[in-house]
Design an enzyme around this catalytic site. Structure first.
Site, PDB file in Angstrom:
ATOM      1  N   TYR A  23      70.709  33.066  54.921  1.00 57.20           N
ATOM      2  CA  TYR A  23      69.721  33.144  53.797  1.00 57.20           C
ATOM      3  C   TYR A  23      69.458  34.448  53.330  1.00 57.20           C
ATOM      4  CZ  TYR A  23      69.104  28.204  55.223  1.00 57.20           C
ATOM      5  OH  TYR A  23      69.154  27.005  55.424  1.00 57.20           O
ATOM      6  N   HIS A 100      69.183  26.644  45.524  1.00 52.43           N
ATOM      7  CA  HIS A 100      69.524  26.749  47.036  1.00 52.43           C
ATOM      8  C   HIS A 100      70.064  28.184  47.377  1.00 52.43           C
ATOM      9  CE1 HIS A 100      68.637  22.856  48.058  1.00 52.43           C
ATOM     10  NE2 HIS A 100      69.425  22.400  46.965  1.00 52.43           N
ATOM     11  N   ILE A 101      69.339  28.718  48.265  1.00 54.26           N
ATOM     12  CA  ILE A 101      69.942  30.324  48.401  1.00 54.26           C
ATOM     13  C   ILE A 101      71.441  30.519  48.898  1.00 54.26           C
ATOM     14  CG2 ILE A 101      69.713  32.339  49.865  1.00 54.26           C
ATOM     15  CD1 ILE A 101      66.534  31.682  49.660  1.00 54.26           C
TER      16      ILE A 101
END
Length: 145
Positions: A23, A100-101
């Site tokens: 992330y 979404h990362i």
């Protein structure tokens, strides 16, 4: 002025700490500051919320229904099984962008399926925290076509 509700789902408050190899190292507050900066550049008003609870996210979708023109949501793990969140976004009835990362399609098999994507205008994943900024740009372009 376009108004956008930005929703961060479970565990996103741990950005920069939780699995930085997946992330990234940008922390949660820095991400929110980047979102606010991009929104200001595009003259978009944003409200940013985070919850680890599915019901709270649904409550916010309903609460901001009249205020928001669009929603950007990173549902986290709820992406893969939350039909109640999906139904709330469908009932919202306006553009939704799922973000979404990480690239969820390059990860574990269970992450490859989204129950949210079919009710979203689009999905942006794999661009790190820039996924949120790309979503803001997409909303700007959508309303200014």
């Amino acid at each position: 002025m376009i108004k956008v509700l930005v929703l961060h789902g479970p565990n996103l408050n741990l950005l920069g700490v939780r699995e930085p190899n997946i992330y990234g190292r940008v922390d949660f507050q820095t991400l929110n500051n980047l979102i606010l900066q991009k929104a200001k550049e595009r003259e978009i008003e944003v409200e940013i919320k985070q919850s680890n609870f599915e019901g709270q996210l649904i409550d916010w979708i309903q609460e901001y229904r009249d205020w928001a023109d669009a929603i950007i949501i990173n549902p986290g793990a709820l992406t893969h099984y939350s039909y109640s969140l999906r139904d709330a976004l469908l009932a919202f009835g306006k553009p939704v962008i799922e973000v979404h990362i990480s690239n969820i399609y390059k990860r574990e098999e269970f992450r490859h399926h989204s129950v949210i994507a079919p009710v979203a205008l689009g999905q942006i994943s794999g661009f790190g925290v820039n996924s949120y900024l790309l979503a803001l740009e997409a909303i700007f372009l959508y309303f200014n076509k």
